[in-house]
Design a protein around this motif. Structure first.
Motif, PDB file in Angstrom:
ATOM      1  N   LEU A   1       0.827  -1.207   0.000  1.00 53.38           N
ATOM      2  CA  LEU A   1       0.000   0.000   0.000  1.00 53.38           C
ATOM      3  C   LEU A   1       0.864   1.261   0.000  1.00 53.38           C
ATOM      4  N   LEU A   2       1.982   1.233   0.733  1.00 48.84           N
ATOM      5  CA  LEU A   2       2.872   2.401   0.753  1.00 48.84           C
ATOM      6  C   LEU A   2       3.531   2.613  -0.602  1.00 48.84           C
ATOM      7  N   ASP A   3       3.748   1.537  -1.337  1.00 49.46           N
ATOM      8  CA  ASP A   3       4.281   1.672  -2.697  1.00 49.46           C
ATOM      9  C   ASP A   3       3.251   2.260  -3.644  1.00 49.46           C
ATOM     10  N   GLU A   4       1.990   1.936  -3.398  1.00 45.59           N
ATOM     11  CA  GLU A   4       0.910   2.343  -4.311  1.00 45.59           C
ATOM     12  C   GLU A   4       0.368   3.734  -4.000  1.00 45.59           C
ATOM     13  N   TYR A   5       0.281   4.076  -2.711  1.00 47.35           N
ATOM     14  CA  TYR A   5      -0.328   5.335  -2.298  1.00 47.35           C
ATOM     15  C   TYR A   5       0.744   6.297  -1.787  1.00 47.35           C
ATOM     16  N   THR A   6       0.562   7.555  -2.075  1.00 49.33           N
ATOM     17  CA  THR A   6       1.484   8.605  -1.591  1.00 49.33           C
ATOM     18  C   THR A   6       0.810   9.530  -0.585  1.00 49.33           C
ATOM     19  N   LYS A   7      -0.442   9.230  -0.253  1.00 52.21           N
ATOM     20  CA  LYS A   7      -1.201  10.079   0.671  1.00 52.21           C
ATOM     21  C   LYS A   7      -1.770   9.210   1.775  1.00 52.21           C
ATOM     22  N   VAL A   8      -1.704   9.717   3.015  1.00 51.38           N
ATOM     23  CA  VAL A   8      -2.183   8.963   4.176  1.00 51.38           C
ATOM     24  C   VAL A   8      -2.898   9.913   5.121  1.00 51.38           C
TER      25      VAL A   8
END
Length: 335
Positions: A21-28
């Protein structure tokens, strides 16, 4: 038959999932999940499906996964999330961070939309003993439906009541619990008897992470007008400071030039030195009537324009009845 994973295997699977998920998403979004039940969390997941992923887990496990991801990829930007993983928090990973998404997660219940409450947001919860009240709780006046034997609850809490048609009726609204106070046993029992669920809980966005930057969710509420106002305020402060300490900046440059010109003009007026731009000012100072004459044509022109407009309006008003009169005469002649 499904194979039950051991605790170590579950941690490995969790690591793989979070790293993916951290590889896929840049927003949290860091969201607090205090007093949120499993059923409510499941409904929130369903409501956000397709636009965001809600991931819960132990803070130590999430920290370990983020550190492992940073070591594996060399991307240390996610390390700024580590100080935020305190308390009962979870991660919401949206494809796009929008004001609408954060507002839906952050704002209070929309009482006009039950489906929105169920799917996305907070649900009513009873007041449990020892819980710190997040809001003021006010008991409204009206018939409670309780029989007269229940008046002892109201007397303990100093709530004025009367017996009306065999039931207890509250006379005036009473502030039962104040925000920040702990709920007592009597208050909790009374609210349960009245069927009042005063508190609401849900995922509340605490911080927003985007491309290495962490900021408050209130930033998303800013409009263009707010940004322009804040920029103007900052520019004014920079200009004032620059002028006060005589430090040249681009913001203060126009004021510096204007002040310098004023000084040169004042020097020219006080001495015999002159230049073309100062001659006109000197003439006006010697003979102020020239200024009145220069300003007169503008006033006369404005006065003439308004007089012409008034005359044209009068003429138009006079012409209309005359035409109606001619038409009447024409008809009478032919008849």
């Amino acid at each position: 038959m499904t194979v039950k994973l051991t605790k170590a295997e579950k941690k490995v699977e969790y690591d793989k999932k979070l790293c993916r998920l951290l590889d896929e998403y840049t927003k949290v979004l860091i969201a607090v999940a205090d007093n949120v039940g499993s059923n409510q969390l499941q409904n929130i997941r369903k409501g956000l499906r397709g636009e965001s992923i809600v991931l819960m887990g132990k803070n130590t496990l999430i920290r370990r996964c983020i550190k492992f991801h940073a070591e594996r990829t060399g991307n240390n930007s996610y390390l700024s999330l580590l100080p935020l993983l305190v308390g009962n928090v979870g991660l919401i990973l949206p494809r796009v961070i929008s004001r609408k998404l954060v507002k839906r997660l952050r704002n209070t219940n929309d009482t006009n939309n039950e489906d929105n409450q169920r799917r996305y947001k907070k649900v009513g919860a009873p007041a449990r003993v020892g819980l710190v009240a997040p809001i003021d709780v006010v008991v409204p006046p009206g018939n409670t439906g309780l029989d007269p034997s229940q008046t002892s609850f109201f007397q303990v809490l100093n709530i004025p009541t009367k017996i009306n048609k065999g039931t207890v009726e509250i006379i005036t609204p009473v502030e039962l619990i104040k925000k920040g106070e702990k709920v007592g046993s009597s208050e909790a029992a009374l609210l349960a008897k009245l069927g009042i669920r005063p508190f609401s809980y849900g995922l509340v966005v605490q911080s927003v992470y985007e491309d290495g930057s962490v900021f408050s969710p209130e930033v998303l509420d800013l409009t263009e007008d707010d940004l322009i106002e804040k920029f103007s305020t900052g520019l004014s402060m920079v200009t004032s400071l620059s002028l006060a300490i005589s430090y040249p900046t681009l913001a203060a440059a126009p004021h510096v030039f204007v002040n310098a010109y004023k000084n040169v003009l004042a020097l020219s007026i006080a001495t015999e030195y002159t230049y073309p731009q100062a001659e006109k000012v000197k003439e006006y100072l010697k003979d102020p009537s020239k200024f009145a004459v220069a300003a007169a044509p503008v006033a006369v022109e404005a006065e003439t324009t308004s007089a012409f407009t008034a005359a044209a309006a009068k003429e138009e008003a006079k012409e209309e009845p005359a035409e109606e009169s001619d038409d009447d005469m024409g008809f009478s002649l032919f008849d």
